[in-house]
Design an enzyme around this catalytic site. Sequence first.
Site, mmCIF file in Angstrom:
data_model
loop_
_atom_site.group_PDB
_atom_site.id
_atom_site.type_symbol
_atom_site.label_atom_id
_atom_site.label_comp_id
_atom_site.label_asym_id
_atom_site.label_seq_id
_atom_site.Cartn_x
_atom_site.Cartn_y
_atom_site.Cartn_z
ATOM 1 N N GLY A 262 0.855 -1.186 0.000
ATOM 2 C CA GLY A 262 0.000 0.000 0.000
ATOM 3 C C GLY A 262 0.884 1.227 0.000
ATOM 4 O O GLY A 262 2.104 1.133 0.191
ATOM 5 N N CYS B 165 6.261 0.091 7.434
ATOM 6 C CA CYS B 165 5.919 1.348 6.745
ATOM 7 C C CYS B 165 7.077 1.791 5.863
ATOM 8 O O CYS B 165 8.226 1.773 6.299
ATOM 9 C CB CYS B 165 5.618 2.433 7.792
ATOM 10 N N LEU B 166 6.738 2.186 4.638
ATOM 11 C CA LEU B 166 7.785 2.636 3.709
ATOM 12 C C LEU B 166 8.435 3.921 4.193
ATOM 13 O O LEU B 166 9.544 4.267 3.766
ATOM 14 C CB LEU B 166 7.189 2.834 2.305
ATOM 15 N N HIS C 43 -4.175 1.493 7.821
ATOM 16 C CA HIS C 43 -2.812 2.049 7.867
ATOM 17 C C HIS C 43 -2.684 3.219 6.892
ATOM 18 O O HIS C 43 -2.128 4.267 7.226
ATOM 19 C CB HIS C 43 -1.808 0.943 7.516
ATOM 20 N N GLU C 44 -3.249 3.053 5.672
ATOM 21 C CA GLU C 44 -3.122 4.104 4.650
ATOM 22 C C GLU C 44 -3.973 5.319 4.998
ATOM 23 O O GLU C 44 -3.521 6.459 4.826
ATOM 24 C CB GLU C 44 -3.512 3.566 3.270
ATOM 25 N N GLN D 142 3.020 10.205 1.447
ATOM 26 C CA GLN D 142 4.323 9.542 1.487
ATOM 27 C C GLN D 142 5.185 9.901 0.282
ATOM 28 O O GLN D 142 6.409 9.751 0.341
ATOM 29 C CB GLN D 142 4.164 8.020 1.555
ATOM 30 N N HIS E 131 -2.286 7.529 7.339
ATOM 31 C CA HIS E 131 -1.322 8.414 6.689
ATOM 32 C C HIS E 131 -1.990 9.714 6.232
ATOM 33 O O HIS E 131 -1.396 10.777 6.313
ATOM 34 C CB HIS E 131 -0.675 7.750 5.462
HETATM 35 O O1 LIG Z 1 3.918 2.542 4.393
HETATM 36 C C1 LIG Z 1 2.972 2.025 3.778
HETATM 37 O O2 LIG Z 1 1.833 2.535 3.770
HETATM 38 C C2 LIG Z 1 3.202 0.690 3.088
HETATM 39 C C3 LIG Z 1 3.132 -0.472 4.069
HETATM 40 C C4 LIG Z 1 1.680 -0.934 4.137
HETATM 41 C C5 LIG Z 1 1.352 -1.890 5.237
HETATM 42 C C6 LIG Z 1 2.148 -3.028 5.511
HETATM 43 C C7 LIG Z 1 1.778 -3.908 6.539
HETATM 44 C C8 LIG Z 1 0.626 -3.653 7.300
HETATM 45 C C9 LIG Z 1 -0.148 -2.533 7.019
HETATM 46 C C10 LIG Z 1 0.199 -1.661 6.001
HETATM 47 C C11 LIG Z 1 4.021 -1.572 3.537
HETATM 48 O O3 LIG Z 1 3.767 -2.147 2.487
HETATM 49 S S1 LIG Z 1 5.410 -2.008 4.486
HETATM 50 C C12 LIG Z 1 6.234 -3.316 3.620
HETATM 51 C C13 LIG Z 1 5.463 -4.637 3.447
HETATM 52 O O4 LIG Z 1 5.241 -5.026 2.350
HETATM 53 C C14 LIG Z 1 4.951 -5.442 4.608
HETATM 54 C C15 LIG Z 1 5.327 -5.157 5.891
HETATM 55 C C16 LIG Z 1 4.824 -5.902 6.955
HETATM 56 C C17 LIG Z 1 3.947 -6.934 6.720
HETATM 57 C C18 LIG Z 1 3.577 -7.228 5.410
HETATM 58 C C19 LIG Z 1 4.059 -6.484 4.364
HETATM 59 ZN ZN LIG Z 2 3.005 3.466 6.111
#
Ligand SMILES: O=C(O)C[C@@H](Cc1ccccc1)C(=O)SCC(=O)c1ccccc1
Ligand SMILES: [Zn+2]
Length: 159
Positions: free
Chosen positions: A49, A102-103, A144-145, A54, A148
């Site tokens: 996501g 989170c990125l 989560h998004e 971001q 943000h």
């Molecule tokens: O910063 C962002 O919004 C992207 C984030 C989204 C997200 C990941 C996990 C849970 C909720 C929201 C990411 O994609 S972080 C990297 C990722 O792919 C990941 C991290 C943890 C678990 C599963 C995937």
């Molecule tokens: Zn995030």
Amino acid sequence: SVILPVAQRGEDILRLKAARVADAEFNSDWLMQLASAMIATMLERSGVGIAAPQVYISKRVIIVASRPNLRYPDAPEMDAVVMVNPEILEFSQATTLGEEGCLSVPNERGQVQRAQSIKVLYHTLTGEVMESTFEGFPARIVQHEIDHLNGILFVDRLS
Ligand SMILES: O=C(O)C[C@@H](Cc1ccccc1)C(=O)SCC(=O)c1ccccc1
Ligand SMILES: [Zn+2]
């Protein structure tokens, strides 16, 4: 397509309340290009996501693209959904604790309590109104998004 720089924790843009997309922006080249650049940037960073703030655009646009991964092996594989001006209409009473990353907060992971399922109202890029229910990992990503868009990072919610 275009890969955009990703704002990191500590940058003010991540703490603003993003502005709603105006009616005049729907169906515009600008909005289409923003969405495709967000998707390309998310994929480049192998995210599930991403939210416009971001990539330094303080507007209420998010991408949700669940896929199976190490932490959520049975997560559904979904085509990237672009949500404009998303609003959560209903949160289930049931919540689940799950790992998030989170990125904008690299090298950190944490357990966050989220509603197990949610009902979301949002607009598509063409301005069509959609109402969808998400549960499990996709519901987690949406929450989560949308955080943000309201200047909230998952680290603010660590149990
Ligand atoms: O910063 C962002 O919004 C992207 C984030 C989204 C997200 C990941 C996990 C849970 C909720 C929201 C990411 O994609 S972080 C990297 C990722 O792919 C990941 C991290 C943890 C678990 C599963 C995937
Ligand atoms: Zn995030």
